[in-house]
Enzyme design. Sequence first.
Site, mmCIF file in Angstrom:
data_model
loop_
_atom_site.group_PDB
_atom_site.id
_atom_site.type_symbol
_atom_site.label_atom_id
_atom_site.label_comp_id
_atom_site.label_asym_id
_atom_site.label_seq_id
_atom_site.Cartn_x
_atom_site.Cartn_y
_atom_site.Cartn_z
ATOM 1 N N CYS A 41 23.728 -5.227 -3.137
ATOM 2 C CA CYS A 41 22.740 -4.993 -2.095
ATOM 3 C C CYS A 41 22.120 -3.591 -2.214
ATOM 4 O O CYS A 41 21.373 -3.359 -3.155
ATOM 5 C CB CYS A 41 23.368 -5.277 -0.734
ATOM 6 S SG CYS A 41 22.154 -5.791 0.464
ATOM 7 N N HIS A 80 26.450 -9.644 -0.568
ATOM 8 C CA HIS A 80 27.680 -8.872 -0.321
ATOM 9 C C HIS A 80 28.933 -9.677 -0.672
ATOM 10 O O HIS A 80 29.550 -10.266 0.221
ATOM 11 C CB HIS A 80 27.770 -8.511 1.170
ATOM 12 C CG HIS A 80 26.908 -7.372 1.580
ATOM 13 N ND1 HIS A 80 27.384 -6.086 1.711
ATOM 14 C CD2 HIS A 80 25.594 -7.315 1.895
ATOM 15 C CE1 HIS A 80 26.400 -5.285 2.097
ATOM 16 N NE2 HIS A 80 25.305 -6.004 2.218
ATOM 17 N N GLU A 98 31.861 -8.687 -1.231
ATOM 18 C CA GLU A 98 33.097 -8.108 -0.667
ATOM 19 C C GLU A 98 33.373 -8.622 0.744
ATOM 20 O O GLU A 98 34.444 -8.400 1.280
ATOM 21 C CB GLU A 98 33.003 -6.573 -0.682
ATOM 22 C CG GLU A 98 32.146 -5.947 0.409
ATOM 23 C CD GLU A 98 30.635 -6.114 0.200
ATOM 24 O OE1 GLU A 98 30.217 -6.764 -0.774
ATOM 25 O OE2 GLU A 98 29.878 -5.601 1.051
HETATM 26 N N1 GLN Z 1 18.399 -2.842 3.683
HETATM 27 C C1 GLN Z 1 19.258 -1.996 2.893
HETATM 28 C C2 GLN Z 1 18.434 -0.984 2.064
HETATM 29 O O1 GLN Z 1 17.267 -1.154 1.907
HETATM 30 C C3 GLN Z 1 20.132 -2.805 1.972
HETATM 31 C C4 GLN Z 1 20.926 -3.795 2.786
HETATM 32 C C5 GLN Z 1 22.358 -3.932 2.393
HETATM 33 O O2 GLN Z 1 22.879 -3.263 1.519
HETATM 34 N N2 GLN Z 1 23.023 -4.812 3.084
HETATM 35 O O3 GLN Z 1 18.982 -0.049 1.595
#
Ligand code: GLN
Length: 229
Positions: free
Chosen positions: A88, A207, A209
């Site tokens: 992410c 995610h 994890e």
């Molecule tokens: N929205 C976050 C970003 O732009 C990423 C989201 C996440 O890691 N769950 O950094």
Amino acid sequence: MMRVGIAMLQGARHEHYQAIKLASMEMQQEVEVVELRKSEQVDSSIDGLILPGGESTTMRIASLSESLLEGLFDWMTQYPDRPVLGTCAGAILLAQPTQGRERFINLDIARNAWGRQKFSFEAGVEVTLETPEQSTNVEIELTRDKFNHKPLPMGNDAINSESEQFPGVFIRAPRFIQDSIKCQPVAHLSQEVVGVLQGEKLALTFHPELTGDRRFHRWLIGRIMDSKQ
Ligand code: GLN
């Protein structure tokens, strides 16, 4: 003994800590997990790295005082053969490191591209990456936290126990710009690529994890084992 570093910038760090520990038990390997907070810690003794999800802007700000991010980017440049799992916001950092640095995965990424927090979702993801089997089954008990909250029983069962799909948890997730992808797709949500591999860098927009399926964490350990042979 392998050493896996987790970037303790911000976000889902402790969940990764637990996931990699459990994955090491599943593979019957001894893994030391190092919580990386200062750039000096990111040295040659680190065999593999986890860049957690969270909020990438906050991570960049959190990194300013100890310049941890720069240390992580230097380490990735110096040891391109050591595996990295970026999830992410971690995937955002791989695709958009600090200005002037070459990106670690060759694609464009759009932040928050599914919409706002309330458009976060869980969905089955098709995985084509080869990941090591677990040699023992490790079950953890879902215990209540200090607020007396019971954790969600996320994992394969929550999605579809019949399928091999991975339970993808997308929280304000980024999206890879599909026609910009110049690395190997390894995970799909319907037709859309949501996971890529470039060399030893594995980037996921979800995610892993937060689920009971630790195959991506086993991948990291498996790659370290291979590199040490
Ligand atoms: N929205 C976050 C970003 O732009 C990423 C989201 C996440 O890691 N769950 O950094």
